[in-house]
Design an enzyme around this catalytic site. Structure first.
Site, mmCIF file in Angstrom:
data_model
loop_
_atom_site.group_PDB
_atom_site.id
_atom_site.type_symbol
_atom_site.label_atom_id
_atom_site.label_comp_id
_atom_site.label_asym_id
_atom_site.label_seq_id
_atom_site.Cartn_x
_atom_site.Cartn_y
_atom_site.Cartn_z
ATOM 1 N N GLU A 95 1.154 -1.182 8.339
ATOM 2 C CA GLU A 95 0.415 -0.156 8.840
ATOM 3 C C GLU A 95 0.281 0.135 10.338
ATOM 4 O O GLU A 95 0.878 0.934 10.998
ATOM 5 C CB GLU A 95 -0.900 -0.272 8.225
ATOM 6 C CG GLU A 95 -1.886 0.559 8.672
ATOM 7 C CD GLU A 95 -1.822 2.041 8.328
ATOM 8 O OE1 GLU A 95 -1.508 2.320 7.242
ATOM 9 O OE2 GLU A 95 -2.008 2.982 9.031
ATOM 10 N N GLN B 141 0.609 -1.207 -0.053
ATOM 11 C CA GLN B 141 0.080 -0.225 0.084
ATOM 12 C C GLN B 141 0.952 1.280 0.009
ATOM 13 O O GLN B 141 0.521 2.254 -0.778
ATOM 14 C CB GLN B 141 -1.085 0.134 1.265
ATOM 15 C CG GLN B 141 -1.709 1.180 1.225
ATOM 16 C CD GLN B 141 -2.686 1.451 2.352
ATOM 17 O OE1 GLN B 141 -3.350 2.429 2.619
ATOM 18 N NE2 GLN B 141 -2.905 0.270 3.245
ATOM 19 N N LEU C 43 9.000 -8.382 -14.692
ATOM 20 C CA LEU C 43 10.651 -8.301 -14.574
ATOM 21 C C LEU C 43 11.393 -8.734 -13.516
ATOM 22 O O LEU C 43 11.161 -8.450 -12.481
ATOM 23 C CB LEU C 43 11.156 -6.884 -14.800
ATOM 24 C CG LEU C 43 12.605 -6.602 -15.019
ATOM 25 C CD1 LEU C 43 13.185 -7.131 -16.188
ATOM 26 C CD2 LEU C 43 12.865 -5.014 -14.714
ATOM 27 N N GLY D 267 -8.124 20.352 19.326
ATOM 28 C CA GLY D 267 -7.764 21.902 19.425
ATOM 29 C C GLY D 267 -8.488 22.442 20.613
ATOM 30 O O GLY D 267 -8.627 21.885 21.706
ATOM 31 N N GLY D 268 -8.306 23.740 20.543
ATOM 32 C CA GLY D 268 -8.880 24.489 21.569
ATOM 33 C C GLY D 268 -10.295 24.714 21.700
ATOM 34 O O GLY D 268 -11.097 25.372 22.441
ATOM 35 N N GLN D 269 -11.026 24.317 20.733
ATOM 36 C CA GLN D 269 -12.489 24.013 20.853
ATOM 37 C C GLN D 269 -13.142 22.823 21.084
ATOM 38 O O GLN D 269 -12.913 21.911 20.372
ATOM 39 C CB GLN D 269 -13.072 24.777 19.390
ATOM 40 C CG GLN D 269 -12.326 25.794 18.679
ATOM 41 C CD GLN D 269 -12.719 27.332 19.382
ATOM 42 O OE1 GLN D 269 -13.817 27.201 20.035
ATOM 43 N NE2 GLN D 269 -11.930 28.133 19.036
ATOM 44 N N ASP E 151 0.373 3.705 6.229
ATOM 45 C CA ASP E 151 0.577 3.430 4.602
ATOM 46 C C ASP E 151 0.251 4.492 3.590
ATOM 47 O O ASP E 151 1.379 5.278 3.166
ATOM 48 C CB ASP E 151 -0.047 2.260 4.208
ATOM 49 C CG ASP E 151 0.492 0.962 4.819
ATOM 50 O OD1 ASP E 151 1.790 0.920 4.748
ATOM 51 O OD2 ASP E 151 -0.046 -0.283 4.720
HETATM 52 N N1 COA Z 1 12.213 -9.538 -9.165
HETATM 53 C C1 COA Z 1 12.970 -10.465 -8.118
HETATM 54 N N2 COA Z 1 12.881 -10.309 -7.082
HETATM 55 C C2 COA Z 1 11.898 -9.389 -6.432
HETATM 56 C C3 COA Z 1 11.058 -8.380 -7.447
HETATM 57 C C4 COA Z 1 11.316 -8.709 -8.898
HETATM 58 N N3 COA Z 1 10.626 -8.049 -9.737
HETATM 59 N N4 COA Z 1 10.312 -7.775 -6.496
HETATM 60 C C5 COA Z 1 10.664 -8.244 -5.368
HETATM 61 N N5 COA Z 1 11.742 -9.016 -5.211
HETATM 62 C C6 COA Z 1 12.178 -9.650 -3.943
HETATM 63 C C7 COA Z 1 13.064 -8.819 -3.329
HETATM 64 O O1 COA Z 1 14.078 -8.416 -3.929
HETATM 65 C C8 COA Z 1 13.095 -9.557 -1.728
HETATM 66 O O2 COA Z 1 14.057 -10.384 -1.878
HETATM 67 P P1 COA Z 1 15.382 -10.585 -0.916
HETATM 68 O O3 COA Z 1 14.653 -10.602 0.294
HETATM 69 O O4 COA Z 1 15.931 -11.728 -1.282
HETATM 70 O O5 COA Z 1 16.198 -9.521 -0.893
HETATM 71 C C9 COA Z 1 11.800 -10.260 -1.854
HETATM 72 O O6 COA Z 1 11.231 -10.086 -3.236
HETATM 73 C C10 COA Z 1 10.822 -9.973 -0.900
HETATM 74 O O7 COA Z 1 10.737 -8.427 -0.761
HETATM 75 P P2 COA Z 1 10.161 -7.818 0.595
HETATM 76 O O8 COA Z 1 9.962 -6.439 0.393
HETATM 77 O O9 COA Z 1 11.062 -8.066 1.599
HETATM 78 O O10 COA Z 1 8.601 -8.155 0.573
HETATM 79 P P3 COA Z 1 7.952 -8.960 2.095
HETATM 80 O O11 COA Z 1 6.516 -9.323 1.517
HETATM 81 O O12 COA Z 1 8.974 -10.080 2.697
HETATM 82 O O13 COA Z 1 7.930 -7.683 3.169
HETATM 83 C C11 COA Z 1 6.883 -5.451 3.548
HETATM 84 C C12 COA Z 1 6.662 -6.777 2.889
HETATM 85 C C13 COA Z 1 6.001 -4.683 3.255
HETATM 86 C C14 COA Z 1 6.874 -5.882 5.078
HETATM 87 C C15 COA Z 1 8.403 -5.234 3.390
HETATM 88 O O14 COA Z 1 8.697 -5.025 1.822
HETATM 89 C C16 COA Z 1 8.663 -3.622 3.880
HETATM 90 O O15 COA Z 1 8.979 -3.549 5.264
HETATM 91 N N6 COA Z 1 8.690 -2.742 3.438
HETATM 92 C C17 COA Z 1 9.077 -1.311 3.686
HETATM 93 C C18 COA Z 1 8.014 -0.656 4.805
HETATM 94 C C19 COA Z 1 6.582 -0.753 3.825
HETATM 95 O O16 COA Z 1 6.516 -0.147 2.980
HETATM 96 N N7 COA Z 1 5.529 -1.257 4.443
HETATM 97 C C20 COA Z 1 4.273 -1.069 4.358
HETATM 98 C C21 COA Z 1 3.812 -1.975 3.063
HETATM 99 S S1 COA Z 1 2.053 -1.413 3.014
#
Ligand code: COA
Length: 419
Positions: free
Chosen positions: A138, A16, A71, A246-248, A167
């Site tokens: 979040e 998000q 990709l 706020g103040g109100q 988020d």
């Molecule tokens: N091709 C190849 N690999 C990809 C890719 C692509 N197009 N897109 C993502 N990946 C890989 C990443 O490189 C990562 O690999 P690694 O751990 O080996 O380095 C893996 O996919 C997972 O990415 P990650 O961001 O760790 O996802 P997650 O599902 O484990 O965690 C979150 C999700 C949201 C907790 C984490 O991304 C995060 O903390 N983000 C920052 C804070 C944030 O935005 N939080 C709110 C989300 S709404």
């Protein structure tokens, strides 16, 4: 002509926080190229699915006005394509877990060498420090940013709010950072790193609660209900129920039908300047001059009684009747609108804040359009892309791959089927 026309955004965001930011950039006219893992895509595509086989509302409502390229950024050909995308884009936006971009081989120094003009914008859960490596969602941000400890009622646990301040709130902060960096680039010619930590963004939105923390050190917070109720304050800003920040003084009050309708309530603010009008409306004209009621400081220890009396009046009216009566008198009130009422609101549809979008898999659905209205950069909301819908178009149209070269990258498996 749109405000950000000509700006290319390499959108490496998911879930998000990041997608809200790049969706705004898309609405402002940027060409947003969403990079997704082949065959998988943004995890939200298949989360909270309501139409089997179709992209979820979770995904579609956060990814309008974007193009999608599949990709694999960990595959060698994928890295070659990513490098070319970095070369031609103005902004790279990502919200991976800390270190993920570096692990792909694209740290800040490498990206800068490829394109010194690029702005690299990141959402992370926490800023530099002991929690910088944490994954964050979040509600973690709401808790770590001061929102949960100050939300809810005094006698209950901390509460998270339905507004996605961690988020979507951080997405807004990041978006502002990006357009500011684009503006600075006009003068310097250089890109820069933009970081919006979710904890910091929530703290920014909880600014008034940190104001109260420091006021508390000088004495009780007299505008809080608990002051009038004789409940002592602790050493931190307390949960204040529905008290106005706020103040109100303000409260949520029952309206006609509250027994069966969970949203038959109104917010009511006893703004000092219109106190006399409030007294007339609720049928207490003597409160205009009565000692203990006539001035705001005198009323602070009687807020429960005063709002109780106002509520006797609001309970005889619907929330919309309260609005109709109070608005012409400049008494600030607001109906508690349900999500159904908001989605069906004709006024919000007329301004484009609520829009309807056609989607090939799920049909027509309602969404939230752009909340920012610009007179010279109108927004047209277009549906979210299917996974990899624009892979071929981006490879050839943006990166110039053609003929045997295009066949080679497709055969490498780095870009999905590219059909
Ligand atoms: N091709 C190849 N690999 C990809 C890719 C692509 N197009 N897109 C993502 N990946 C890989 C990443 O490189 C990562 O690999 P690694 O751990 O080996 O380095 C893996 O996919 C997972 O990415 P990650 O961001 O760790 O996802 P997650 O599902 O484990 O965690 C979150 C999700 C949201 C907790 C984490 O991304 C995060 O903390 N983000 C920052 C804070 C944030 O935005 N939080 C709110 C989300 S709404």
């Amino acid at each position: 002509m749109k405000a950000l026309e000509g700006i290319k955004v390499l959108d490496f965001t998911h879930v998000q926080s990041g997608p809200t930011c790049t969706q705004l950039l898309g609405w402002f006219g940027a060409d947003v190229i969403k990079v997704e893992r082949p065959g998988v895509g943004d995890a939200t595509r298949k989360q909270l699915v309501d139409v089997p086989g179709a992209d979820s509302l979770y995904f579609t409502m956060l990814n309008h006005n974007k193009r999608s390229i599949e990709l694999n950024s960990k595959n060698e050909t994928g890295k070659e394509i990513l490098t070319r995308l970095i070369e031609v884009c103005d902004v790279l936006v990502e919200n991976f877990a800390p270190g993920a971009l570096d692990r792909m081989g694209f740290d800040w120094e490498t990206i800068q060498k490829i394109n010194p003009r690029i702005i690299v914008a990141s959402v992370k859960g926490f800023g530099p420090g002991k929690y910088e490596d944490c994954k964050v969602y979040e509600n973690v941000a709401q808790c770590a940013g001061g929102s949960a400890s100050t939300t809810g009622f005094l006698d209950g646990p901390p509460l998270v709010t339905g507004a996605q301040i961690g988020d979507s709130g951080t997405g807004l902060h990041l978006c502002l950072g990006i357009v500011t960096a684009l503006y600075q680039r006009e003068k310097t010619g250089r890109g820069q790193k933009v970081l919006a930590p979710m904890q910091d963004s929530v703290i920014n939105l909880c600014r008034v609660k940190l104001r109260d923390q420091q006021r508390l050190e000088k004495g009780p917070l007299t505008e809080y209900s608990q002051y009038g109720e004789g409940i002592p304050f602790g050493d931190a800003t307390p949960r204040a129920g529905n008290d106005s920040g706020g103040g109100q003084p303000g409260r949520i009050l029952k309206c006609k039908g509250w027994e069966t309708d969970p949203n038959a309530y109104t917010y009511f603010i006893t703004q000092a300047a219109i106190w006399e009008k409030i007294c007339d409306v609720i049928g207490e004209p003597e409160w205009k001059t009565k000692p203990g009621y006539a001035t705001p400081p005198e009323r602070l220890d009687k807020l429960n009684e005063i709002f109780g009396r106002i509520e006797q009046w609001t309970m005889t009216k619907t929330k919309f009747e309260v609005m109709d009566i109070c608005n012409p008198l400049d008494i600030p009130v607001g109906p508690i609108l349900s999500t159904r009422e908001i989605i069906e609101d004709e006024g919000l549809r007329a301004t484009g804040t609520i829009v309807e979008v056609d989607h090939p898999e799920r049909g027509r659905y309602a969404s939230v359009g752009c909340p920012i209205k610009m007179s010279d950069s109108p927004v047209e909301v277009t549906r979210s892309p299917l996974l990899g819908e624009h892979t071929r178009e981006i490879l050839s149209g943006v990166l110039g791959y053609s003929g045997a070269e295009l066949d080679r990258v497709i055969a490498s498996g780095a870009v999905g089927k590219a059909s």
